[in-house]
Design an enzyme around this catalytic site. Sequence first.
Site, PDB file in Angstrom:
ATOM      1  N   CYS B  87      32.519  55.332 -28.046  1.00 52.02           N
ATOM      2  CA  CYS B  87      32.437  56.575 -27.390  1.00 52.02           C
ATOM      3  C   CYS B  87      31.764  57.653 -28.158  1.00 52.02           C
ATOM      4  O   CYS B  87      30.786  58.397 -28.516  1.00 52.02           O
ATOM      5  CB  CYS B  87      33.559  57.428 -26.643  1.00 52.02           C
ATOM      6  SG  CYS B  87      34.961  56.459 -25.740  1.00 52.02           S
ATOM      7  N   CYS B 210      41.624  64.472 -16.919  1.00 51.20           N
ATOM      8  CA  CYS B 210      40.946  63.016 -18.270  1.00 51.20           C
ATOM      9  C   CYS B 210      39.461  63.828 -17.436  1.00 51.20           C
ATOM     10  O   CYS B 210      38.718  63.822 -16.484  1.00 51.20           O
ATOM     11  CB  CYS B 210      41.080  61.678 -17.338  1.00 51.20           C
ATOM     12  SG  CYS B 210      42.743  61.570 -17.636  1.00 51.20           S
ATOM     13  N   LYS B 332      34.286  66.884 -19.906  1.00 50.81           N
ATOM     14  CA  LYS B 332      35.869  66.956 -19.307  1.00 50.81           C
ATOM     15  C   LYS B 332      34.741  67.429 -17.802  1.00 50.81           C
ATOM     16  O   LYS B 332      35.333  66.759 -16.233  1.00 50.81           O
ATOM     17  CB  LYS B 332      36.409  67.575 -19.370  1.00 50.81           C
ATOM     18  CG  LYS B 332      37.433  68.106 -18.290  1.00 50.81           C
ATOM     19  CD  LYS B 332      38.598  67.533 -17.844  1.00 50.81           C
ATOM     20  CE  LYS B 332      38.890  67.669 -16.610  1.00 50.81           C
ATOM     21  NZ  LYS B 332      37.939  67.111 -15.207  1.00 50.81           N
ATOM     22  N   HIS B 336      30.986  62.360 -18.480  1.00 51.71           N
ATOM     23  CA  HIS B 336      31.358  61.509 -19.697  1.00 51.71           C
ATOM     24  C   HIS B 336      30.475  59.610 -20.396  1.00 51.71           C
ATOM     25  O   HIS B 336      31.432  58.932 -19.706  1.00 51.71           O
ATOM     26  CB  HIS B 336      32.403  60.883 -20.422  1.00 51.71           C
ATOM     27  CG  HIS B 336      32.881  60.421 -21.698  1.00 51.71           C
ATOM     28  ND1 HIS B 336      31.764  60.135 -22.503  1.00 51.71           N
ATOM     29  CD2 HIS B 336      33.924  59.574 -22.442  1.00 51.71           C
ATOM     30  CE1 HIS B 336      32.517  59.210 -23.739  1.00 51.71           C
ATOM     31  NE2 HIS B 336      33.932  59.477 -23.533  1.00 51.71           N
TER      32      HIS B 336
END
Lengths: 361, 388
Positions: B87, B210, B332, B336
């Site tokens: 990430c 998530c 969020k 992402h």
Amino acid sequence: MATVRAAALVRGHGRGASGAGDLAPDEDAFTLLVEAAERVLRPEAPSEVTAPVSVSVWGALPPGALEELPLALGVTSVAPRLEAGGVATFAERLAEPQPAAQLLLAVEASGSAAAVALLTGPAGEESGVEISGADGPEVFEAPGKWDSPVRLAWTLLQPPPPDGSRAVSLPGARLVLRARRLGPFAGEESWTNPSASPEGNVPGAVPVGEPDLSTVSEGAYLPAATYRENLPSRWRLEAAHCRKCGKLSFPARSACSSCGSMQELEPFPLPLRGGIIEAVTTVRPGAQPSEFDFQVQRGGAYDVLLVRLHPEVRVTLQLTGSGAASARIGDRVDTVLRRLYPMEGAWRYGRKAVPSGRSPS
Amino acid sequence: MPSEQAAVIGAGHTRFGALAEGPRALLRECVDLAVTSVDRGLERTEVDEAYLGTLGFNGWQIGNASAVLAEEARLVGAPVTRVENACASAGFALRAGIQAIESGQRSMVLVVGLEKMTDAASRRRRYWLGVSGDTEWERLAGLTFAGVYGLLASRHMHEYGTPPEALAEVAVKNHAHALKNPKAQFRKAIRREEVLAAPRVADPLGLLDCCPVTDGAAALLLTSVARARRYTDTPVRVVGSGAASDRLAVQERESLTSLAASRRAAAEAFRSSPWDRSALSFAEVHDCFTIAELIALEDLGLVPAGGAAAMTLAGETRVGGRLPVNPDGGLKAKGHPIGATGASQAYEVFLQLRGQAGERQIPGAARALTHNVGGSGASATVTLFEAG
């Protein structure tokens, strides 16, 4: 004649068609056998450990499991023998003179499941159960009752009747086994727990069911060679102690994780019991890695813990059974060998956590 | 000291979400937008190096994905390198670009982050979502990243008394911010009660704790401060850059409530910066899960350890608060796309520090921080920017 110095009986922890004693989704004959054997080989007090000179196994194990057994038990100097002949040869072995410590293991997992482990030694001990054999009449008083070594062992090691000894006549074998209680034996508590009785087994009960292993390999890939390289850490929680800097590394790797030394690492067994939970999560269906789909389909959510096993080591462990966030930070847990996930057409095994001090069955 | 200072002179960003476009179209779009954002124009032949941050989700072009960027950016011939740190891939691609400029070896660098995540079957997606943590000891104990962050959250709550409401407030705030970001995946306000009542994923984290699965790409153009004035009167200077690593598996780390890689990266970035944390106008932090934003605030030194919950519940991290955090909606709510996030954060900085953030503009924004984390903290970057 032999003396049973330590013994353990373990039943499946599942709750299936035949009730208590079924295999849970993460259990099979191999995990039951290892769990029983660990109870006699690694009791709470390490001084009681006695290395057996032979390991004999009765019952059907998954492919390759017999060869894996020494590594799982940390008894790598002994090649286990798979014994044919069922209960008859098991009884004959108990009746034979035994010059040194032997580990006798038996498992039945065709319906509901149970395993026993007996650590035997020469006669003349002060504690344990002395077993002797003698020729006797063929007695058919309970046909089918002694059809497995597990049930025979269960009966012999029951607390004795008032006259102090227990006798079992084996049909067809012209053999009478007598068990005489010399004193308490290690692991005795698993014989006094009524729910541990394997006599309630339902032959042919529907087992939990197995996935088609050829269809469940889509997921993270850990080649078998890499998996096998780390088995001492994975199966026995073996860390590496660095003689140069004094620190522990877990999992054990080729170099010390603190000082980088590659020359002076020695195996250091972490305690298999009494770890303390430092963090806990419940993985809900859908949040599991795809390798755990089978387990979630059968057992639903599960808990995963970070467990402190030693001041320098914590380890990630799944809790056995269905998760309900029942584990709490600060709780103590023990560890057991269980099936983890299928890969390359076979189950991979590793340790999971169980609440500390749980009764054997 | 570096011989040059780097500056961002152009930036482009696709929409984030479940998009019809494939990876090639996303690359083309973000690069085209970055080139056309350069105030006084840029010839592509001026770009002498490029870096592509991407995980290669779903196995799309695992090797040599850099050549695809060369084609879509019309840079074939220039050196292009794919950077992969999960990430934090684009955060590390940005760092490579900054270093290429600061060393004086390159005069114009393109940095791109990309991920295409929604085009695979869910089973395959669940495979890829867990490949960047420790495989043998975490994933194969039954954990994906939601589970790993669930463990960290349980410990943070245990040690600091962090309440579930503080986690929920991170989601509520970032959704509110995304309402004003036309490129965000979720432009929908949510209430604290909804977050708390959402289905659990990995306790104590629920579905609304998530980040989503997202497609998207972002691009940045970097040159030296000395050359930047040829292209724009309002460059965004890079005044600090830090990066660090940590052990892959959480079980082997010292702390369960803090990411050492973030702490180390922040310390390095602020060492070379002319100003400290109190001068920040806002921060873009890596909120892959709500707990991650709280841990980030503490690791970056924006609040003492254990103080992020109170800071968040007091509204200090909202736009209009003392230190706005994730004004673009964060991972969020903006979304992402794994390898794109580090570049997307810098895109938001580029807009805010040039006064181009539209409805979500933070008045007078002059100094900002971006914080990009790989996985559960095995890698992290922190970059500091200043207007002008």
